[in-house]
Write a protein that holds these residues in place. Structure first.
Motif, PDB file in Angstrom:
ATOM      1  N   GLU A 198     -39.248 -58.173 -85.000  1.00 46.95           N
ATOM      2  CA  GLU A 198     -40.464 -57.852 -85.793  1.00 46.95           C
ATOM      3  C   GLU A 198     -41.342 -58.503 -85.346  1.00 46.95           C
ATOM      4  OE1 GLU A 198     -43.712 -55.898 -89.021  1.00 46.95           O
ATOM      5  OE2 GLU A 198     -41.411 -57.175 -89.927  1.00 46.95           O
ATOM      6  N   LEU A 199     -41.227 -59.857 -84.633  1.00 51.32           N
ATOM      7  CA  LEU A 199     -42.317 -60.948 -83.808  1.00 51.32           C
ATOM      8  C   LEU A 199     -42.259 -60.757 -82.684  1.00 51.32           C
ATOM      9  CD1 LEU A 199     -41.559 -64.548 -85.819  1.00 51.32           C
ATOM     10  CD2 LEU A 199     -43.431 -63.000 -85.448  1.00 51.32           C
ATOM     11  N   MET A 200     -41.252 -59.676 -82.325  1.00 53.08           N
ATOM     12  CA  MET A 200     -41.106 -58.945 -81.225  1.00 53.08           C
ATOM     13  C   MET A 200     -42.137 -58.550 -80.874  1.00 53.08           C
ATOM     14  SD  MET A 200     -40.424 -59.560 -77.197  1.00 53.08           S
ATOM     15  CE  MET A 200     -38.877 -60.642 -77.072  1.00 53.08           C
ATOM     16  N   ALA A 201     -41.973 -57.530 -81.932  1.00 56.04           N
ATOM     17  CA  ALA A 201     -43.026 -56.382 -81.380  1.00 56.04           C
ATOM     18  C   ALA A 201     -43.856 -56.388 -81.744  1.00 56.04           C
ATOM     19  CB  ALA A 201     -42.602 -55.297 -82.653  1.00 56.04           C
ATOM     20  N   ILE A 202     -44.694 -57.391 -82.798  1.00 59.79           N
ATOM     21  CA  ILE A 202     -46.003 -58.100 -83.210  1.00 59.79           C
ATOM     22  C   ILE A 202     -46.519 -58.548 -81.262  1.00 59.79           C
ATOM     23  CG2 ILE A 202     -47.205 -59.431 -84.179  1.00 59.79           C
ATOM     24  CD1 ILE A 202     -45.324 -58.336 -86.917  1.00 59.79           C
ATOM     25  N   LEU A 203     -46.299 -59.305 -80.912  1.00 61.15           N
ATOM     26  CA  LEU A 203     -46.529 -59.874 -79.363  1.00 61.15           C
ATOM     27  C   LEU A 203     -46.858 -59.036 -78.698  1.00 61.15           C
ATOM     28  CD1 LEU A 203     -46.565 -63.441 -78.615  1.00 61.15           C
ATOM     29  CD2 LEU A 203     -44.239 -62.452 -76.632  1.00 61.15           C
ATOM     30  N   GLY A 267     -40.571 -58.846 -74.331  1.00 61.63           N
ATOM     31  CA  GLY A 267     -39.247 -57.683 -73.968  1.00 61.63           C
ATOM     32  C   GLY A 267     -38.144 -57.111 -74.711  1.00 61.63           C
ATOM     33  N   PRO A 268     -39.446 -56.519 -75.544  1.00 64.07           N
ATOM     34  CA  PRO A 268     -38.444 -55.473 -76.865  1.00 64.07           C
ATOM     35  C   PRO A 268     -36.797 -54.564 -76.334  1.00 64.07           C
ATOM     36  CG  PRO A 268     -40.040 -54.582 -76.990  1.00 64.07           C
ATOM     37  CD  PRO A 268     -40.006 -55.781 -75.712  1.00 64.07           C
ATOM     38  N   PHE A 269     -36.034 -54.070 -76.882  1.00 61.77           N
ATOM     39  CA  PHE A 269     -34.907 -53.714 -76.562  1.00 61.77           C
ATOM     40  C   PHE A 269     -35.669 -52.387 -76.598  1.00 61.77           C
ATOM     41  CE2 PHE A 269     -31.342 -56.480 -76.471  1.00 61.77           C
ATOM     42  CZ  PHE A 269     -32.187 -57.518 -75.255  1.00 61.77           C
ATOM     43  N   GLY A 515     -45.888 -55.270 -89.910  1.00 63.78           N
ATOM     44  CA  GLY A 515     -46.607 -55.959 -88.972  1.00 63.78           C
ATOM     45  C   GLY A 515     -46.529 -55.431 -87.625  1.00 63.78           C
ATOM     46  N   ALA A 516     -45.222 -55.023 -87.368  1.00 62.71           N
ATOM     47  CA  ALA A 516     -45.219 -54.217 -86.248  1.00 62.71           C
ATOM     48  C   ALA A 516     -46.460 -52.946 -86.231  1.00 62.71           C
ATOM     49  CB  ALA A 516     -44.279 -53.971 -85.017  1.00 62.71           C
ATOM     50  N   GLY A 517     -46.818 -52.554 -87.341  1.00 61.80           N
ATOM     51  CA  GLY A 517     -47.209 -50.495 -87.355  1.00 61.80           C
ATOM     52  C   GLY A 517     -46.186 -49.898 -87.216  1.00 61.80           C
TER      53      GLY A 517
END
Length: 553
Positions: A198-203, A267-269, A515-517
């Motif tokens: 989720e942190l990747m998505a948030i970033l 870099g989210p898949f 967090g990502a929404g």
């Protein structure tokens, strides 16, 4: 020559010179050596630019290869050759696939982003920062449970996992806290790959540092004994995690072999996450250039759908044109041709495999976007095969352009660039796939599965049905849905190629990512921690005493 040999033979320009092309001064970038830099934020918008956004996607990937990133880079170089200031916006590679089955992810041949070795390995440390931040949060949660646990977090209901930027199947399910009282509270958990966190998505969806912190505070880490959700903000960890990501939030500036500026960030898949580079990277490129050429991961059923339904509302910009990349041999593979036979003409298989391309075309037309098909050209493609694709696409009202990006770089992609410029100037009216605010999670899943994938029905497991009821009670329905599924098929069965119909799509569980929404819907047997193949790409990699690397791509 191999891609790596071509990249190593290239003469790169200093990153300061690349920045100057975009009107960025030395004070507005933070160099990471000679050829990489972070871009300081915010970036001032150039008012005299066209600000056109081009989205590159593809058919479903096959072992035959599609070359989407190669076409993307070639297109960016070609637009610059035509006099349009262009920036390429790409995702950062994950070292999991680099050392697994995929190899590098910076384009290929004479359409590459460089320095190729750096980008495919540690780059500027963004994925390491994300991994550290994610696992710091996990450690803080376990420590909280072991200590006072004032909020009564239930160790059995912690949903926050640790991550690693590797393909490591043995970490999918683990037990932590063994060894006695002082080693923590024993519990079952697991690891995801960093790209799925989720942190990747948030970033990738944050608009600035304040937004990053706010999104982190909303992360649901687990539930109490009476099943109330607990967030990072309630635990008081938001600032600490944000601090670890403050530099990773800044977009990375590099270049192509032709010295076109490229912003590579996030870099989210797309199969297990939302599959798009960062909003900040795309927005920065749009502010600085006439044309921004970006991509969405895997096929249009995954990456493009998620770009349009998840990233676009945050970015505030709809693509002006969309490119669907296909190859003759990938279409023939979708039509049932054996991998070993794809260098020979396979017209019956090609005609059958065109159903895959056609569904992607119609899906993107459903959004109201101008579409062009790019055939990533191989020397053994025959005139009959090319004509078959052209005739098929013309029946759908879509133009087809040959792209020879691998062998000729931008010069081999000029015709595609001309078509893209023409399409981007045409008026279009975007149509949303579903109503984010009013449609239920169940309705959104049904809409995606039936409209985009072609499913007849959607089946929700008992666990998923309970979660739907719980999420409704929690008021978590007014968010997009991010479906995690195999990239190889429209279905949740990776062996079903082409464009299947009359199938049931299976949802096994949901994961809230406040967090990502968005809410993640896990389908079939898709894994959020990939495993390595029988012969990983790592075994073909070598380094000599001078530090020269071979086999990376």
């Amino acid at each position: 020559m191999t891609d790596l040999e071509i990249a190593n033979a290239a003469e790169m320009e200093p990153i300061t010179k690349i920045a100057e092309k975009l009107g960025l001064s030395a004070d507005e970038i933070e160099p990471y050596g000679k050829y990489k830099a972070k871009i300081d934020l915010p970036v001032k918008e150039a008012p005299d630019k066209k600000h056109k956004l081009i989205l590159v996607t593809s058919i479903n990937p096959t072992p035959a290869g599609e070359g989407k990133s190669t076409v993307l880079v070639g297109l960016g170089d070609a637009l610059n050759l035509l006099g349009h200031q262009t920036v390429i916006a790409m995702r950062e590679p994950s070292m999991g696939p680099v050392f697994g089955i995929k190899g590098g992810a910076t384009g290929g041949g004479y359409s590459q982003v460089v320095p190729m070795e750096d980008i495919n390995l540690h780059f500027t440390g963004d994925l390491h920062a994300l991994t550290s931040a994610n696992n710091t949060l996990a450690a803080l949660i376990d420590n909280y449970i072991m200590r006072d646990n004032e909020l009564n977090l239930d160790p059995r209901r912690i949903i926050w996992k640790r991550v690693a930027d590797v393909n490591d199947r043995v970490l999918r399910h683990v037990v932590t806290g063994l060894g006695g009282v002082m080693q923590g509270v024993p519990r079952e958990t697991g690891f995801d790959i960093t790209a799925a966190s989720e942190l990747m998505a948030i970033l990738c969806l944050s608009k600035d540092l304040a937004d990053l912190k706010q999104r982190i505070s909303k992360i649901v880490v687990g539930y109490t004994y009476d099943q109330k959700p607990v967030t990072v903000g309630e635990l008081g960890f938001s600032d600490a995690i944000t601090i670890l990501l403050k530099d990773a939030l800044k977009p990375n500036l590099v270049q192509t072999l032709a010295h076109t500026p490229a912003i590579v960030h996030g870099g989210p898949f797309a199969n297990i996450a939302h599959g798009c580079n960062s909003v900040l990277a795309t927005k920065t490129a749009l502010q600085l250039a006439d044309y921004t050429v970006t991509e969405a991961g895997f096929g249009a059923d995954l990456g493009a759908e998620k770009f349009l339904d998840i990233k676009r509302p945050v970015l505030g910009k709809t693509p002006d044109a969309l490119v669907i990349v296909a190859t003759v041999r990938a279409l023939e593979y979708n039509g049932g041709a054996a991998l070993a036979d794809l260098k020979d003409e396979q017209l019956p298989a090609l005609k059958k495999g065109l159903a895959n391309l056609n569904r992607h075309i119609k899906n993107m037309q459903r959004y109201g976007l101008p579409v062009v098909v790019a055939i990533n050209h191989f020397t053994f493609d025959t005139e009959a095969e090319i004509k078959t694709i052209e005739d098929n696409c013309h029946e759908l009202g879509v133009n087809v352009v040959l792209a020879d990006a691998w062998a000729k770089g931008g010069e081999g992609t000029v015709d595609l660039a001309k078509e893209v410029v023409k399409l981007a100037d045409q008026p279009s009216e975007f149509h949303e796939l579903y109503n984010v605010e009013d449609d239920s999670i169940e309705d959104k899943v049904n809409t995606i599965a039936k409209t985009i994938y072609g499913a007849k029905d959607v089946e929700f497991s008992k666990k998923a049905q309970k979660q739907l009821k719980k999420f409704h009670e929690m008021g978590w329905e007014n968010m997009p849905v991010c479906i995690a599924k195999t990239q190889y098929s429209f279905t949740d069965d990776q062996t079903e190629l082409g464009a299947p119909t009359d199938f049931t799509f299976h949802i096994r569980e949901f994961v809230p990512k406040l967090g990502a929404g968005f809410v993640v819907a896990l389908s079939g047997s898709v894994m959020t921690m990939p495993g390595l193949g029988k012969k990983p790409a790592a075994v073909n990699m070598h380094i000599d005493g001078e530090g020269n690397i071979t086999g990376l791509f």
